[in-house]
Design an enzyme around this catalytic site. Structure first.
Site, PDB file in Angstrom:
ATOM      1  N   TRP A 516      -8.960  21.825  29.569  1.00 40.49           N
ATOM      2  CA  TRP A 516      -7.978  22.911  29.479  1.00 40.49           C
ATOM      3  C   TRP A 516      -7.079  22.712  28.263  1.00 40.49           C
ATOM      4  O   TRP A 516      -6.730  23.668  27.574  1.00 40.49           O
ATOM      5  CB  TRP A 516      -7.148  22.957  30.758  1.00 40.49           C
ATOM      6  CG  TRP A 516      -6.074  23.992  30.729  1.00 40.49           C
ATOM      7  CD1 TRP A 516      -6.203  25.327  30.979  1.00 40.49           C
ATOM      8  CD2 TRP A 516      -4.688  23.790  30.431  1.00 40.49           C
ATOM      9  NE1 TRP A 516      -4.993  25.959  30.851  1.00 40.49           N
ATOM     10  CE2 TRP A 516      -4.047  25.039  30.518  1.00 40.49           C
ATOM     11  CE3 TRP A 516      -3.932  22.655  30.099  1.00 40.49           C
ATOM     12  CZ2 TRP A 516      -2.676  25.185  30.291  1.00 40.49           C
ATOM     13  CZ3 TRP A 516      -2.577  22.809  29.874  1.00 40.49           C
ATOM     14  CH2 TRP A 516      -1.964  24.060  29.961  1.00 40.49           C
ATOM     15  N   HIS A 517      -6.692  21.476  27.984  1.00 39.27           N
ATOM     16  CA  HIS A 517      -5.852  21.216  26.814  1.00 39.27           C
ATOM     17  C   HIS A 517      -6.610  21.530  25.526  1.00 39.27           C
ATOM     18  O   HIS A 517      -6.092  22.207  24.643  1.00 39.27           O
ATOM     19  CB  HIS A 517      -5.399  19.754  26.800  1.00 39.27           C
ATOM     20  CG  HIS A 517      -4.187  19.492  27.636  1.00 39.27           C
ATOM     21  ND1 HIS A 517      -4.265  19.077  28.946  1.00 39.27           N
ATOM     22  CD2 HIS A 517      -2.863  19.592  27.366  1.00 39.27           C
ATOM     23  CE1 HIS A 517      -3.045  18.931  29.432  1.00 39.27           C
ATOM     24  NE2 HIS A 517      -2.170  19.237  28.496  1.00 39.27           N
ATOM     25  N   ASP A 518      -7.800  21.003  25.422  1.00 41.45           N
ATOM     26  CA  ASP A 518      -8.625  21.237  24.234  1.00 41.45           C
ATOM     27  C   ASP A 518      -9.981  20.602  24.487  1.00 41.45           C
ATOM     28  O   ASP A 518     -10.074  19.574  25.168  1.00 41.45           O
ATOM     29  CB  ASP A 518      -7.976  20.602  22.985  1.00 41.45           C
ATOM     30  CG  ASP A 518      -8.426  21.300  21.701  1.00 41.45           C
ATOM     31  OD1 ASP A 518      -9.373  22.102  21.774  1.00 41.45           O
ATOM     32  OD2 ASP A 518      -7.824  21.045  20.644  1.00 41.45           O
TER      33      ASP A 518
END
Length: 633
Positions: A516-518
């Protein structure tokens, strides 16, 4: 009376840093309505000082803690000086990163504004501040027009909703506010993203159709599959450029020069050129995906809880606890497209959060939260300004960001310099995340919505790996609990089978968190490291339960503190890998620290200072418990 002035000022200043100022959720149990909690406090004219479970009223004035004060009074300034000493123009490595610095407002100092996230926030802060004023004014104008039209409609015999009861007035308030949010959301999207607003609305429409159009049993899997696919598609498609879409439909290849003369391709390129203030909309869309999942699953669960309304449960709808606002479904008609868009693109929280569930959003739109008070909002705003000042001073005197981006030779730094630079780098990461979260939450508070506070404690006030994740990005943690962790069964370590299942649950949760962050390998490594670092603390809790040490509380406290030092070291390492220097950078830093005996000596000194600092953290939590505040972080 003249002497009372300074004490009044100090009391008010101290009030800025009360947990109640930060978020009433920290001082009021989630199962207790806020008004009920306030009434209970008012009934107690004098609250006697309690004694903690170890039989102490507090250790702040003991000889042990005076020793800690002396050591920490030396260690903390030394840490700041160590970072400042390598950030001076006289340092021989200064020329390697000087071009990454910008003119500052502190006399004689430049500012390290090299971080893209903070640079963007800092450059647009004035415009965002104006928006915080403009948006509530627009709502007031809307409310005035809406009220006037409703009155005219009632007088002329139209079907305007009556206002005879509190319930009907609440429905009117909900319709009035969500209609404004819907209209403002469309305008906000167009200004921010230009023609790309159509792409966002297209994604939101598909997600809405999944919730409302599919058979019930397919809603959860379809929701997760769709939104995870959107995460990956956004990453690899570069925001779905209109020109690329046009070339796909015309069958042209990127190397085909003839295709550039196609009217469709030219139109696509022209639309790409009008992409609003934030052309790369996909970068910040991850936060919106959380809201899309929240709407779909809240609606899915509402289908089985049609009889769980506040009226059926004999609750005061205007005075619900936070737990009830989240768990009790909205009315069936509230899960409509207008409310969905108003929630998903709610302007104050659209870009960075904090994250609210759909049910909570609707409940707060129907009834104004009692937690929103002008005095508390002003104190919260002043506290935000102090945090902003702290960040600015940090970047004027500590150039770790610019140093890191200049590919330094870490071996040229001493072990103390490397450790302190790394530790302060985590503080800068904490501050650059804290500032947008608090700014946008402040905007929501001004607008009459009370979202959860994302940061409970400073990054330097954490000693437990498990508690750290309850306090860091707290609204996201709560979202993970509700929509992933609990549906997967939670965790239990009573047997080895349950322990294995729990570890798998943690791995699934933190794999999602990392993606989700990257979508990068270093973030996956970071997520898996976090799970790995959970295990020693969980094992220690089972091997050394508190009840077996009741006769030796001091020994137990010292033992816990020694384990907490290891926790801090592991958390620092994991976060440096995930959000700062990466795995290779951490290896270089560790080689620099352990290159000679002085590095080992510094590590021993650092662990001793950490031990003393963690004892202070223990006492902070004990002081909160003596005040009746029970936090799990």
């Amino acid at each position: 009376m003249a002497r009372a002035g300074p004490f009044v000022f100090l009391r008010k200043f101290r009030g800025l840093y009360d947990l109640d100022t930060l978020d009433t959720r920290f001082t009021t149990p989630s199962s207790v309505p806020y008004r009920t909690a306030i009434d209970a406090r008012d009934d107690k004219k004098e609250v006697p000082e309690t004694i903690d479970e170890d039989g102490y009223r507090g250790r702040w004035g003991t000889l042990e803690f005076y020793l800690y004060y002396v050591v920490l009074a030396w260690a903390i300034p030394y840490m700041l000086w160590s970072a400042y000493s390598v950030s001076r123009p006289s340092d021989p490595r200064y020329s390697k990163y000087q071009d990454r610095l910008s003119p500052g407002w502190v006399p004689g100092r430049d500012i390290d504004n090299s971080d893209n996230q903070y640079h963007s926030f800092r450059e647009n802060l004035l415009y965002m501040g104006l928006l915080v004023v403009f948006h509530p004014l627009c709502r007031r104008l809307w409310d005035a027009v809406y009220t006037s039209l409703s009155s005219n409609g009632t007088e002329s015999g139209t079907s305007s909703p009556p206002r005879g009861t509190a319930h009907e007035a609440a429905d009117t308030r909900l319709h009035q506010r969500t209609t404004f949010d819907f209209c403002f959301a469309i305008l906000y999207l167009i200004i921010l993203h230009g023609f790309s607003a159509a792409k966002i609305l297209f994604i939101l429409s598909i997600n809405y159709k999944i919730a409302k159009g599919l058979p019930k049993k397919y809603v959860p899997p379809a929701t997760w599959i769709f939104n995870i696919c959107v995460l990956f598609a956004n990453e690899f498609s570069d925001g779905y450029k209109f020109r690329s879409i046009a070339m796909f439909f015309t069958g042209a290849s990127p190397t085909d020069l003839v295709s550039e003369t196609s009217a469709l391709v030219q139109a696509g390129a022209w639309m790409d050129s009008y992409s609003g203030l934030l052309s790369r909309w996909e970068i910040l869309f991850n936060i919106t995906i959380l809201r899309l999942v929240s709407f779909n699953l809240d609606y899915y669960w509402s289908l089985d809880k049609g009889d769980a309304s506040p009226i059926e449960k004999q609750l005061d709808s205007a005075n619900l606890s936070e737990r009830d606002r989240i768990s009790i479904p909205a009315q069936h008609e509230d899960y409509c497209f207008r409310n969905y868009i108003g929630y998903a693109i709610y302007a104050p929280l659209y870009l960075t959060g904090p994250i609210m569930t759909f049910n909570d959003y609707i409940a707060q739109q129907r009834y104004r939260p009692a937690t929103i008070e002008t005095g508390r909002t002003i104190r919260y705003a002043v506290r935000f300004l102090f945090v902003l000042l702290a960040m600015e001073l940090m970047l004027h005197f500590n150039y770790i960001g610019a140093i890191q981006k200049s590919n330094p030779d870490w071996s040229s730094y001493t072990a103390a310099q490397l450790s302190n630079l790394s530790f302060l780098n985590l503080h800068i990461i904490w501050l650059k995340l804290l500032l947008p979260w608090r700014f946008f939450r402040l905007w929501a508070l001004v607008d009459g919505i009370d979202p959860p506070e994302n940061m409970l404690r400073c990054v330097a006030n954490n000693y437990s790996t498990l508690s750290f994740w309850r306090a860091w990005h707290r609204s996201y943690y709560r979202w993970l609990l509700r929509y992933i962790y609990i549906p997967l069964g939670g965790s239990s370590f009573d047997t080895w089978k349950k322990a294995l299942r729990s570890i798998i649950t943690y791995l699934v949760v933190f794999t999602f968190v990392a993606l989700w962050h990257d979508i990068k390998m270093r973030l996956l490594i970071w997520g898996w490291l976090i799970v790995f670092f959970f295990l020693p603390e969980i094992a220690a809790g089972y091997l050394f339960p508190r009840h077996k040490w009741e006769s030796r509380p001091t020994a137990y406290r010292m033992m816990c503190c020694a384990g907490a030092v290891g926790n801090v070291m592991m958390m620092v390492s994991a976060n440096l890998v995930g959000f700062a220097v990466g795995l290779d950078g951490l290896q270089s830093i560790l080689r620099g620290i352990f290159s000679d005996f002085s590095g080992f000596l510094f590590l021993a000194t650092a662990c001793t200072v950490l031990f003393m600092g963690i004892q202070v953290m223990f006492e902070v939590r004990a002081s909160e418990l003596r005040k009746g505040i029970r936090l799990k972080c």
